[in-house]
Design an enzyme around this catalytic site. Structure first.
Site, PDB file in Angstrom:
ATOM      1  N   HIS A  73     -36.694  94.955 116.095  1.00  0.00           N
ATOM      2  CA  HIS A  73     -36.028  95.359 117.344  1.00  0.00           C
ATOM      3  C   HIS A  73     -34.741  94.571 117.567  1.00  0.00           C
ATOM      4  CE1 HIS A  73     -39.405  97.887 118.701  1.00  0.00           C
ATOM      5  NE2 HIS A  73     -40.179  96.944 118.193  1.00  0.00           N
ATOM      6  N   ARG A 110     -34.881  97.701 127.832  1.00  0.00           N
ATOM      7  CA  ARG A 110     -34.170  97.521 126.557  1.00  0.00           C
ATOM      8  C   ARG A 110     -34.702  98.522 125.548  1.00  0.00           C
ATOM      9  NH1 ARG A 110     -34.275  94.684 121.552  1.00  0.00           N
ATOM     10  NH2 ARG A 110     -32.223  93.827 120.976  1.00  0.00           N
ATOM     11  N   ASN A 146     -42.932 102.003 122.889  1.00  0.00           N
ATOM     12  CA  ASN A 146     -42.159 102.645 121.829  1.00  0.00           C
ATOM     13  C   ASN A 146     -41.924 104.109 122.187  1.00  0.00           C
ATOM     14  OD1 ASN A 146     -41.886 100.446 120.097  1.00  0.00           O
ATOM     15  ND2 ASN A 146     -43.724 100.935 118.933  1.00  0.00           N
ATOM     16  N   HIS A 337     -42.902  90.551 126.665  1.00  0.00           N
ATOM     17  CA  HIS A 337     -44.184  90.085 126.155  1.00  0.00           C
ATOM     18  C   HIS A 337     -45.287  90.950 126.772  1.00  0.00           C
ATOM     19  CE1 HIS A 337     -47.520  87.823 124.880  1.00  0.00           C
ATOM     20  NE2 HIS A 337     -47.204  86.607 125.299  1.00  0.00           N
ATOM     21  N   ARG A 356     -50.575  90.912 119.256  1.00  0.00           N
ATOM     22  CA  ARG A 356     -49.273  90.893 119.920  1.00  0.00           C
ATOM     23  C   ARG A 356     -49.243  89.860 121.045  1.00  0.00           C
ATOM     24  NH1 ARG A 356     -47.531  96.565 122.016  1.00  0.00           N
ATOM     25  NH2 ARG A 356     -45.426  95.672 122.031  1.00  0.00           N
ATOM     26  N   ARG A 367     -36.691  82.223 118.747  1.00  0.00           N
ATOM     27  CA  ARG A 367     -35.426  82.925 118.941  1.00  0.00           C
ATOM     28  C   ARG A 367     -34.580  82.285 120.032  1.00  0.00           C
ATOM     29  NH1 ARG A 367     -33.273  87.336 121.560  1.00  0.00           N
ATOM     30  NH2 ARG A 367     -35.077  87.521 122.942  1.00  0.00           N
TER      31      ARG A 367
END
Length: 712
Positions: A73, A110, A146, A337, A356, A367
């Site tokens: 992503h 997003r 998704n 998250h 996940r 990140r």
């Protein structure tokens, strides 16, 4: 809610916003800078001095501007908006943003591709992320969705393998943002559980016309818990009010060359133009006691709940109405998250979801570089945070007092735990017992029936596109054994599909015999052997884009091709009519010089014939005007104009020919086929403008595509 109407999150973000307009240049410490053009030197031609703190600060910050991009992503587009509840779910959940009718909750959304790097094209064949951060009064709730309702794998332990397989191959870093290569299909050929997702990935859903025209799905089954503690399983859906539409694969490849930021630009411009993207938000609700009534397992992320068996109940509207002020600070730094939940929503034992819940926090630490990523403005809860966590890189919150532990007496016992009645989160009490094992549930063993359901539900053009996508992808695979195994799996879904693909690949159609002799002796594929059975629901209309919304041309982009001498009155009348229906008109001319109309006025083109292409528009208009047509048909323009028209016709789009355009019309490929194509409108048609609007609303005349492609 209009973007200028403040909400609590927007007010919060304003505290961290600034503008450089009419301001003096400063260092990061607020010191005004007198000279930003030259470093400090020992003499006019001498060496630079280490004491130049302005140079050091500027270079150091530049050296560290880039943060690690997301592993998946990475390429994304984001926008602010609002979720409005139109139907209360108080009987199912105690989450306030889903129970208080009319409540408006600020959101940040997003969208993203999965496989490609940050610099890849928007038009890759790929899954799209659809992540929504709800800034609720009870805390942030992240619905990390998704545009496809299922996934490749059933257990999170296989996720690194999946991503490694689809990413560029490690020896040569090829190909970028593409699944058409050996390692991906080798993995898929050995994973029957992936075949349902492969049907979605090879379908038109993988190449949307716009981010505004794709669905969103929560993928997993989650749980709703109401005030009385009653539990329902829930599946989440976002349905675009503009309908679900795609572009053709050939078209996507061209768009990638003309404008690789096509989706990003489309979303940005739509919001700037006031064409705010909207989705209906819906839920599928299943009482806890009905968990086992289906012919599949609700915990299996490779399965859908067909809408014919459990209808989607629309309960709200998601609207995006404001673009980010700064891409990096907001779209890049936003951290989602699936473990960010609120009272009334809880997890299931879906083994992919369970993995996940660990992975997302872990990757944000890597990140964003700190456990304090929740303090970045875009990630901040609208509630003030109160806990005993402290320190860490880039800590921003300044907490007063002596204590940072619990229990304590020095600080009066603060902060206190919240009771359930005060909104304190309590996980569902659920009895859990069993032997400690490393096995897949037998209820997860059916891998083909819903792949059959999806394929059977597609229209003829959609099936054709899916077949061609498989042929294209597998033609890039260099290993014959991999191609044979994939065809062997397709045979479990549909024999004609398998035969069609096999014919183009030069392999035989033979159902894969699990366990296959070509697999390693210790392969776990034996345990994953699929049961071959028919789906309970044979066809689902919700799975075909043929049945989507086709009653609007709102925000559709219409290209007007023109030259000097166009009929200003007729052109303007058509433009006004299209714009009154919500379409966006953009002028295309031989150059970017102003175009003179036959009544002496001037129009300014946005594009030249060489700076854009028909693939960037939903429909075309060849403008009226005898002199305009003459200029369009001179040798240096003629081939460009005809290519525009013929490409649009090939891709089944609506094309409108104004009066005096006979020379263009008869030189194009469309004239001989007009009688069978409702998308071709000419000056001679009755109510031509209305016919054109209806043709655009239908998106494409996909049924005629196969014949046209054969001719071309």
């Amino acid at each position: 809610m209009k973007p200028e109407e403040n909400n609590e999150k927007a007010d919060q973000l304003k505290q961290y916003s600034t503008s450089n307009d009419n301001e003096k240049l400063t260092t990061n410490q607020g010191l005004k800078i007198n000279n930003n053009q030259d470093s400090l030197k020992a003499g006019e031609r001498g060496p630079s001095l280490l004491e130049d703190f302005i140079l050091r600060e500027k270079i150091t910050h530049f050296d560290h501007e880039r943060i690690p991009e997301r592993v998946v992503h990475a390429r994304g587009s984001g926008a602010h908006g609002v979720f409005k509840l139109t139907k209360s779910l108080a009987g199912y959940t105690k989450a306030k943003f889903l129970t208080e009718l009319g409540k408006e909750t600020p959101v940040f959304v997003r969208f993203s591709t999965v496989a490609g790097s940050k610099g890849s094209t928007d038009l890759a064949r790929d899954v799209r992320g659809f992540a929504v951060k709800f800034y609720t009064e009870e805390g942030n709730y992240d619905l990390v969705a998704n545009n496809m309702p299922v996934f490749f794998i059933q257990d999170a332990i296989k996720f690194p393998d999946l991503v490694h397989a689809v990413k560029p191959e490690p020896d040569n870093e090829i190909p970028q943002a593409a699944s058409a290569h050996d390692t991906f299909w080798d993995f898929i050929s050995l994973m029957p559980e992936s075949m349902h997702m492969i049907m979605w990935l090879m379908s038109d859903r993988a190449i949307p016309r716009s981010l505004r025209m794709m669905e969103g799905f929560g993928v997993h089954s989650f749980k709703f818990i109401n005030e009385e503690g009653r539990v329902h399983f829930v599946k989440f859906h976002f349905k675009p009010k503009l309908g679900v539409h795609s572009v053709a694969w050939n078209e996507a490849q061209i768009i990638s060359g003309v404008d690789s930021d096509f989706h990003k630009r489309d979303l940005w411009e739509a919001i700037e133009n006031g064409d705010y993207p909207e989705w209906d938000f819906g839920v599928q609700l299943i009482p806890e006691e009905d968990e086992d009534r289906f012919d599949f397992d609700l915990l299996d992320p490779t399965k859908i709940v067909p809408e014919e068996e459990v209808p989607v109940e629309i309960v709200g509207t998601l609207t995006l109405n404001r673009n980010p002020d700064n891409f990096f600070a907001e779209t890049e730094q936003v951290a989602f998250h699936p473990g960010h939940i609120i009272p009334g929503i809880d997890f299931t034992n879906d083994p992919l979801l369970q993995g996940r819940l660990f992975s997302y926090t872990d990757t944000q630490l890597s990140r964003l570089g700190s456990p304090n990523f929740h303090e970045i403005p875009i990630n901040r809860s609208i509630n003030t945070v109160h806990n005993n966590q402290r320190d860490g890189h880039m800590r921003q919150q300044i907490v007063k007092g002596k204590t940072s532990y619990d229990p304590n007496s020095i600080g009066g016992g603060c902060p206190f735990q919240a009771m359930m009645s005060e909104g304190g989160f309590v996980s569902q009490q659920e009895r859990v017992s069993g032997a400690k094992i490393r096995e897949r549930s037998k209820s997860f063993v059916d891998h083909y029936s819903q792949a059959k359901l999806f394929y059977n539900s597609q229209s003829t053009p959609e099936k054709e596109h899916l077949q061609n996508a498989l042929i294209f992808e597998l033609s890039k695979v260099t290993l014959p054994a991999v191609r044979e195994r994939v065809v062997g799996q397709l045979a479990y879904i549909d024999m004609f599909l398998a035969w069609r693909v096999a014919e183009k690949l030069g392999v035989e159609v033979k159902k894969l015999d699990w366990p296959n002799q070509s697999l390693p002796a210790d392969s776990n594929i034996v345990e994953l052997q699929s049961e071959e059975k028919e789906p309970k629901t044979k066809v689902s209309e919700a799975l075909s884009m043929k049945n989507t919304v086709k009653n609007t041309i709102k925000s559709r982009k219409i290209g007007f091709i023109m030259a000097n001498g166009i009929d200003g009155k007729e052109t303007n009348a058509l433009k006004i009519k299209l714009e009154s229906e919500g379409a966006r008109v953009e002028f295309i001319a031989p150059s970017l010089a102003k175009v003179r109309t036959n009544d002496g006025s001037e129009l300014t083109p946005k594009h030249s014939l060489t700076s854009t292409a028909s693939v960037c528009f939903d429909a075309l208009v060849i403008c009226s005007g005898e002199n305009s047509v003459k200029e369009l048909m001179i040798p240096e323009n003629k081939h460009l104009v005809l290519h525009f028209i013929n490409e649009a016709y090939k891709h089944c789009k609506a094309v409108y020919f104004g009066s005096d355009t006979e020379p263009v019309y008869h030189n194009s490929n469309v004239a001989s086929k007009k009688h069978e194509d409702p998308g071709i409108i000419t000056w001679a048609d009755q109510d031509a403008a209305d016919q054109f609007i209806n043709a655009i609303a239908q998106h494409r005349v996909w049924d005629l595509e196969m014949e046209r492609n054969a001719q071309s």
